[in-house]
Motif scaffolding. Sequence first.
Motif, mmCIF file in Angstrom:
data_model
loop_
_atom_site.group_PDB
_atom_site.id
_atom_site.type_symbol
_atom_site.label_atom_id
_atom_site.label_comp_id
_atom_site.label_asym_id
_atom_site.label_seq_id
_atom_site.Cartn_x
_atom_site.Cartn_y
_atom_site.Cartn_z
ATOM 1 N N ARG A 65 0.830 -1.212 0.000
ATOM 2 C CA ARG A 65 0.000 0.000 0.000
ATOM 3 C C ARG A 65 0.859 1.255 0.000
ATOM 4 N NH1 ARG A 65 -3.879 1.635 5.109
ATOM 5 N NH2 ARG A 65 -4.379 3.755 4.435
ATOM 6 N N LEU A 66 1.945 1.251 0.751
ATOM 7 C CA LEU A 66 2.846 2.402 0.784
ATOM 8 C C LEU A 66 3.507 2.614 -0.575
ATOM 9 C CD1 LEU A 66 4.401 4.624 2.284
ATOM 10 C CD2 LEU A 66 6.024 2.877 3.032
ATOM 11 N N GLU A 67 3.950 1.545 -1.192
ATOM 12 C CA GLU A 67 4.585 1.674 -2.506
ATOM 13 C C GLU A 67 3.609 2.228 -3.546
ATOM 14 O OE1 GLU A 67 5.987 -2.201 -3.286
ATOM 15 O OE2 GLU A 67 7.690 -2.099 -1.873
ATOM 16 N N GLU A 68 2.363 1.784 -3.506
ATOM 17 C CA GLU A 68 1.374 2.303 -4.450
ATOM 18 C C GLU A 68 1.115 3.790 -4.203
ATOM 19 O OE1 GLU A 68 -1.979 -0.149 -3.876
ATOM 20 O OE2 GLU A 68 -1.155 -1.900 -4.952
ATOM 21 N N ALA A 69 1.014 4.200 -2.958
ATOM 22 C CA ALA A 69 0.787 5.608 -2.644
ATOM 23 C C ALA A 69 1.974 6.458 -3.085
ATOM 24 C CB ALA A 69 0.526 5.783 -1.144
ATOM 25 N N GLN A 70 3.188 5.982 -2.858
ATOM 26 C CA GLN A 70 4.363 6.725 -3.306
ATOM 27 C C GLN A 70 4.426 6.815 -4.829
ATOM 28 O OE1 GLN A 70 7.534 4.557 -1.421
ATOM 29 N NE2 GLN A 70 7.493 5.826 0.426
ATOM 30 N N ALA A 71 4.000 5.750 -5.525
ATOM 31 C CA ALA A 71 3.999 5.784 -6.991
ATOM 32 C C ALA A 71 2.993 6.821 -7.500
ATOM 33 C CB ALA A 71 3.671 4.397 -7.544
ATOM 34 N N ARG A 72 1.824 6.896 -6.891
ATOM 35 C CA ARG A 72 0.839 7.905 -7.302
ATOM 36 C C ARG A 72 1.358 9.308 -7.048
ATOM 37 N NH1 ARG A 72 -2.768 4.176 -4.824
ATOM 38 N NH2 ARG A 72 -2.790 5.465 -2.936
ATOM 39 N N LEU A 73 2.010 9.525 -5.932
ATOM 40 C CA LEU A 73 2.548 10.848 -5.626
ATOM 41 C C LEU A 73 3.647 11.233 -6.605
ATOM 42 C CD1 LEU A 73 2.732 13.313 -3.760
ATOM 43 C CD2 LEU A 73 4.298 11.998 -2.313
ATOM 44 N N SER A 74 4.539 10.317 -6.930
ATOM 45 C CA SER A 74 5.630 10.617 -7.860
ATOM 46 C C SER A 74 5.088 10.914 -9.252
ATOM 47 C CB SER A 74 6.605 9.437 -7.908
ATOM 48 O OG SER A 74 7.166 9.195 -6.629
ATOM 49 N N ALA A 75 4.080 10.150 -9.696
ATOM 50 C CA ALA A 75 3.498 10.396 -11.016
ATOM 51 C C ALA A 75 2.828 11.763 -11.061
ATOM 52 C CB ALA A 75 2.488 9.290 -11.349
ATOM 53 N N TYR A 76 2.163 12.137 -10.006
ATOM 54 C CA TYR A 76 1.506 13.447 -9.987
ATOM 55 C C TYR A 76 2.543 14.574 -10.005
ATOM 56 C CZ TYR A 76 -1.769 17.106 -8.592
ATOM 57 O OH TYR A 76 -2.527 18.241 -8.565
ATOM 58 N N GLN A 77 3.626 14.414 -9.259
ATOM 59 C CA GLN A 77 4.667 15.438 -9.258
ATOM 60 C C GLN A 77 5.324 15.566 -10.630
ATOM 61 O OE1 GLN A 77 7.147 14.085 -6.021
ATOM 62 N NE2 GLN A 77 6.231 15.527 -4.580
ATOM 63 N N ARG A 78 5.569 14.437 -11.290
ATOM 64 C CA ARG A 78 6.154 14.522 -12.634
ATOM 65 C C ARG A 78 5.194 15.165 -13.622
ATOM 66 N NH1 ARG A 78 7.867 9.229 -11.275
ATOM 67 N NH2 ARG A 78 6.108 8.389 -12.472
ATOM 68 N N LYS A 79 3.917 14.866 -13.494
ATOM 69 C CA LYS A 79 2.930 15.419 -14.416
ATOM 70 C C LYS A 79 2.825 16.931 -14.293
ATOM 71 C CE LYS A 79 -1.971 15.106 -15.609
ATOM 72 N NZ LYS A 79 -3.262 14.441 -15.303
ATOM 73 N N HIS A 80 2.864 17.452 -13.062
ATOM 74 C CA HIS A 80 2.694 18.887 -12.841
ATOM 75 C C HIS A 80 4.018 19.599 -12.606
ATOM 76 C CE1 HIS A 80 -1.319 17.229 -11.971
ATOM 77 N NE2 HIS A 80 -1.791 18.408 -12.339
ATOM 78 N N GLY A 81 5.124 18.905 -12.702
ATOM 79 C CA GLY A 81 6.424 19.543 -12.532
ATOM 80 C C GLY A 81 6.631 20.132 -11.155
ATOM 81 N N ILE A 82 6.170 19.450 -10.122
ATOM 82 C CA ILE A 82 6.262 19.945 -8.749
ATOM 83 C C ILE A 82 7.358 19.169 -8.035
ATOM 84 C CG2 ILE A 82 5.055 20.254 -6.564
ATOM 85 C CD1 ILE A 82 2.457 20.335 -8.110
ATOM 86 N N VAL A 83 8.345 19.940 -7.574
ATOM 87 C CA VAL A 83 9.411 19.332 -6.779
ATOM 88 C C VAL A 83 9.112 19.504 -5.303
ATOM 89 C CG1 VAL A 83 11.867 19.314 -6.268
ATOM 90 C CG2 VAL A 83 11.082 19.715 -8.602
ATOM 91 N N ASN A 84 8.905 20.764 -4.938
ATOM 92 C CA ASN A 84 8.540 21.092 -3.564
ATOM 93 C C ASN A 84 7.405 22.097 -3.628
ATOM 94 O OD1 ASN A 84 8.316 21.871 -0.876
ATOM 95 N ND2 ASN A 84 10.506 21.613 -0.509
ATOM 96 N N ALA A 85 6.211 21.643 -3.327
ATOM 97 C CA ALA A 85 5.041 22.502 -3.474
ATOM 98 C C ALA A 85 5.098 23.697 -2.538
ATOM 99 C CB ALA A 85 3.764 21.702 -3.216
ATOM 100 N N ASP A 86 5.618 23.525 -1.362
ATOM 101 C CA ASP A 86 5.649 24.629 -0.400
ATOM 102 C C ASP A 86 6.606 25.727 -0.861
ATOM 103 O OD1 ASP A 86 3.801 23.351 1.188
ATOM 104 O OD2 ASP A 86 5.342 22.321 2.380
ATOM 105 N N ASP A 87 7.811 25.341 -1.331
ATOM 106 C CA ASP A 87 8.765 26.352 -1.803
ATOM 107 C C ASP A 87 8.220 27.081 -3.029
ATOM 108 O OD1 ASP A 87 10.378 25.536 0.209
ATOM 109 O OD2 ASP A 87 11.678 24.287 -1.051
ATOM 110 N N ARG A 88 7.650 26.330 -3.962
ATOM 111 C CA ARG A 88 7.101 26.983 -5.153
ATOM 112 C C ARG A 88 5.923 27.871 -4.788
ATOM 113 N NH1 ARG A 88 4.973 23.944 -10.670
ATOM 114 N NH2 ARG A 88 4.323 25.859 -11.762
#
Length: 471
Positions: free
Chosen positions: A185-208
């Motif tokens: 379950r953790l690996e699937e959640a991390q995969a979804r988060l990484s795909a979303y970050q790559r799609k929107h070009g977000i490295v660090n949402a707070d800094d941006r």
Amino acid sequence: MQQLFAIFAARRHGMAAVLGTTLLLGVLVVWLMPERYKATAQVLIELKSPSVVSSSVVVANQTVPSYIATQMDVINSTRVALRVVDQLRLAEQPAWKARWQDEADGLGELRSFIAHKLQDAVDARPSRDSNVVSIVARAHSPELSAAIANGFARAYVETNLDLRVDPARRYSDWLEERSAGLRTRLEEAQARLSAYQRKHGIVNADDRMDIENARLQELSAQLTAVQAQQAESASRNARRGDGDALPEAIQSPLVQNLRLELARKQGLLDDLRERYGARHPEVRSAESEVASLRRQLDGEVRRVASGLGSSDQTNAQRVAAAQSALDAQKARVLALMASRDEMQVLLRDVQAAQRALDTVATAQSQSELEGSAQATNVSVLAPAEVPIEPSAPRPALWLAIAFALGVALAIAWALYRESRQRPVHSVRDVYEHLGLPVLGQVMVGPALAAPTPTRPRLGRGARRSLFNTSP
């Protein structure tokens, strides 16, 4: 009491026979009873359960009696007895096999038969106001009694450890299966988060987000400044018809010089008019210079005023551009906020899965350590020693019991015989039972007393027997 003593004295021979017979039977029972030996092993039960990962768990005071009672049940359990049977290899001994065949006709399991017999021969006794438990074993052999007592002590310690270790091992196995699912379950959640970050070009949402917010505030400040400039230029543009009153015209060095020169020429023209009149050539020349200076002044003022109009247009364009940039930045910030919120949801899923996995991993580690523990809160305080003398039978006790029973039987026999055939024991019996007055009593010594084959007895013919008796 005198009457009782009289009865006992009269029937002393029969009572002595009953008492002697009872004592003889007691001696016979003691002689025929097989010898039994008793061995005692002591076990100490601590009220703290040792833990390999945390501080010891202390048993509450209100649960101490129930805890000790539970341990007594564990000692007397079939599981402990079966472990003793296996440790002592009693099922391999021919004597136990023969006994099993004789008493149970070979039915059931031999180990269970021996375990039940051992349970009947063993007694666990908690000490008063103490955590020491005595395990008492009885057997026909001194070595066997000590072996059974020590076997129950060791088996109880091992069983107590198993009761702590086995649940921990089963719980550890279940946690291992659970951790595998949580890891997936953790690996699937991390995969979804990484795909979303790559799609929107977000490295660090707070800094941006901080950068975009700072940019938005900067554009807002620029728009405010440009709007202020536009308002000021618009106000000046509204007063453009009165060019002489414009601050830009007043502050212009050229306009100021032209005005000074115009004032000087106008003063010179006025002097020439007073001196020569309006038609004098010099006056005409001065008027021409004054008119030229005025045209220059008006042209400069118009130039300044026209500059104000273009400045107003420029400021309006700057306001529009700043407003457009601000709107675009707002849209970018809102889009980034929406993306950040979606990413926060994915990030929370990752964090929740990580926390669950960490919790299960910690519990699994603790369970594995407890499952591999070799310490328990029970220890053998004093092993049983081979008894030297048998505990049963006890001749003194059995003879005392036989004597007491014989006395009771003798008294009961005397009273029974007295109730069936009541003789006259004293003068009081004559008066109470025959209802005859006693005129006198003759005391006969042993040497003068005539032998009487029978004593006078009450009942049918009692009065005749009484008067036929020799004096």
